[in-house]
Design an enzyme around this catalytic site. Structure first.
Site, PDB file in Angstrom:
ATOM      1  N   ARG A 163     -71.830  43.519   1.493  1.00 49.81           N
ATOM      2  CA  ARG A 163     -73.133  44.415   1.614  1.00 49.81           C
ATOM      3  C   ARG A 163     -74.020  44.200   0.445  1.00 49.81           C
ATOM      4  NH1 ARG A 163     -72.395  51.063   1.393  1.00 49.81           N
ATOM      5  NH2 ARG A 163     -71.441  50.729  -0.512  1.00 49.81           N
ATOM      6  N   ASP A 446     -68.878  56.739  -6.292  1.00 49.98           N
ATOM      7  CA  ASP A 446     -70.046  55.682  -6.457  1.00 49.98           C
ATOM      8  C   ASP A 446     -71.250  56.181  -6.477  1.00 49.98           C
ATOM      9  OD1 ASP A 446     -70.654  56.399  -3.714  1.00 49.98           O
ATOM     10  OD2 ASP A 446     -69.994  54.488  -2.962  1.00 49.98           O
TER      11      ASP A 446
END
Length: 531
Positions: A163, A446
């Site tokens: 990603r 996160d």
């Protein structure tokens, strides 16, 4: 500090990374930036224009101008064999030990993350690329500093996906013609240059997750970038496969169109649930009718989340693309059997719901959750002798704009406010210290989950909402509670760790973002200025 085609890296590379950022690799980054950078800026400006319309009262809806795409009978290009079984995917940052453990975890796929779970220090970004190259070559190893253990890859490992950073993020340490290049292009081009051919020779391919897309035009830009890179590297068109995270509210109204734009490279869509909640808050930042209750009470059973999840399954399977489930935030809890069982039951229920709804696979953030997720998807897949649920068309689903915009109701509590402030400061302190994925209060946090904490507190204060006790959420109350929570953090981590751990700086920055009269688009943009 190498440079080429006017592209200069402003920070010295570590010895190993010098072989990654060669003149040829930098030339590819520079070429992509020169060709596609202006269009990226135009699309980011379009985001601001859309936000202005939302602030003025406009509400999202399915696009009239792309109705023929939604009603058309078309499908994505055939999927490669090694992507036909994605029932469990594990995610995490690109540090060396994490990559090895994730590839060895028993999950079908590992998504190596240069975005939300990676703090983008230049060392993390560049050394991450070195680690990924070594992983693709099968040579990656990690030895504990004390020499007590060495980590290496098993004979059988998960399929690798990467990603890159989202379109909104720059790489400020890579300068082209006096301006920073796109973080997306920097990450994507570097990985492709070193690994695409090697992956194809191993019978796999360059596979990516694409984050934070807000429109099909942004997907079109990605498709053009990918095709141009394949041409530049002499690769067959279409060997690069991508899964797009549907983690912004605008993108939920353009799923068909996003798949269509990337149809030659499309592998699927994913329910990025935490960023989606953040986007829901952010896009309706100025509307007092769109205020959400405590973060902990906003689960996938809520109408706006359940609707978007099931619409994603229907949309993907109609087009022959995978519909991936989202992340369960729980992690195993050591030393408390009852609490651990409660957490694991939540994970099991979440994965069972996804499998029964028709998702082809799901995400976990910890190796300890892989067996649970595998068990739940095995129940849905193995009895039918299949590796995915592309045949589950969900023709019973009929999601409207009203469904996607249904505001969840519930309480705003002092406990929820305290949790948001405590988690926000702890996460931001870790991020400033180079760690982008942090276990806090038995949940894996996160950037996406930290963004929910930040935007909720901003929303509650700026719309003068009250706690269930009747007390108004004012900036003065927030400052008072944040000070108390900072004291708890200091007591928890100890004076020495507190002094060296960026907590004071994180608390100040978090408070500034909450007190700002206008909601800043991303916490990470403000924090990146500290690097």
């Amino acid at each position: 500090m190498p440079s080429t085609s006017s592209l200069t890296l402003t920070v010295a590379l570590s010895s190993g990374c010098a072989e990654i950022f060669t003149e040829e690799a930098l030339a590819l980054i520079a070429d992509l930036e020169q060709r596609f950078g202006p269009r990226r800026q135009e699309l980011l400006a379009m985001r601001e224009e859309r936000q202005a319309r939302l602030d003025a009262g406009e509400r999202p809806d399915f696009l009239e101008e792309t109705r023929t795409i939604r009603s058309g009978d078309w499908r994505v290009a055939p999927l490669p064999k090694d992507l036909l079984d994605r029932r469990v995917e594990i995610t995490g940052p690109v540090d060396r030990k994490m990559i090895i453990n994730a590839l060895n975890s028993g999950a079908k796929v590992f998504m190596a993350d240069l975005e939300d779970s990676n703090s983008p220090t230049f060392a993390n970004v560049t050394e991450g690329q070195l680690n990924l190259r070594d992983a693709v070559q099968g040579t990656i190893e990690f030895e504990k500093p004390d020499g007590s253990k060495t980590y290496s890859l098993n004979d059988e490992t998960a399929i690798l996906m990467v990603r890159p950073r989202g379109w909104h993020l720059d790489e400020k340490h890579a300068i082209l013609d006096g301006k920073p290049v796109s973080g997306s292009l920097f990450d994507f081009a570097t990985f492709m240059f070193h690994n695409a051919q090697a992956l194809l020779e191993k019978g796999s391919g360059p596979y990516f997750y694409l984050p934070k897309i807000e429109s099909h035009l942004e997907a079109r830009l990605w498709n053009d970038v990918i095709t141009a890179t394949e041409v530049a590297l002499g690769l067959p068109i279409g060997v690069t496969k991508v899964t797009v995270l549907i983690e912004t509210l605008p993108a939920a109204f353009e799923m068909d169109e996003i798949i269509y734009e990337l149809r030659d490279h499309m592998a699927g869509l994913n329910c990025g649930r935490w960023d989606y909640i953040f986007s829901f808050i952010k896009r309706f930042r100025n509307d007092p009718n769109f205020v959400l209750p405590d973060r902990a009470s906003v689960g996938m059973d809520r109408r706006f989340l359940s609707s978007y999840s099931q619409l994603l399954i229907k949309t993907c399977h109609r087009r022959g693309a995978f519909a991936m489930g989202g992340m369960a935030a729980q992690i195993p809890i050591k030393g408390d059997v009852a609490a651990n069982q409660t957490a694991m039951d939540k994970v099991r229920d979440d994965k069972r719901r996804e499998a029964e709804n028709g998702h082809d696979g799901t995400w976990v953030a910890h190796p300890g959750l892989v067996p649970i997720a595998l068990e739940e998807f095995a129940c849905a897949l193995d009895a039918k002798g299949v590796t995915n649920q592309l045949d589950v068309l969900r023709e019973d689903v009929n999601v409207t704009a009203e469904d996607l915009l249904a505001v969840p109701r519930g309480e705003i509590t002092e406990a929820g406010l305290r949790q948001n402030l405590n988690v926000g400061v702890r996460y931001l302190a870790a991020w400033l210290g180079g760690a982008g994925c942090v276990p806090i209060f038995n949940l894996m946090e996160d950037a996406a989950t930290a963004e929910i904490s930040r935007t909720q507190v901003w929303q509650w204060a700026h719309h003068h909402k009250s706690l269930v006790s009747g007390q108004e959420v004012t900036l003065e109350l927030i400052a008072e509670i944040q000070s108390e929570e900072l004291g708890k953090i200091k007591a928890d981590v100890g004076a020495a760790a507190f002094a060296s751990g960026n907590f004071a700086k994180a608390s100040e920055l978090f408070r500034e973002l909450i007190e700002a009269p206008e909601l800043r688009e991303f916490l990470t943009l403000a924090a990146y200025e500290q690097f």
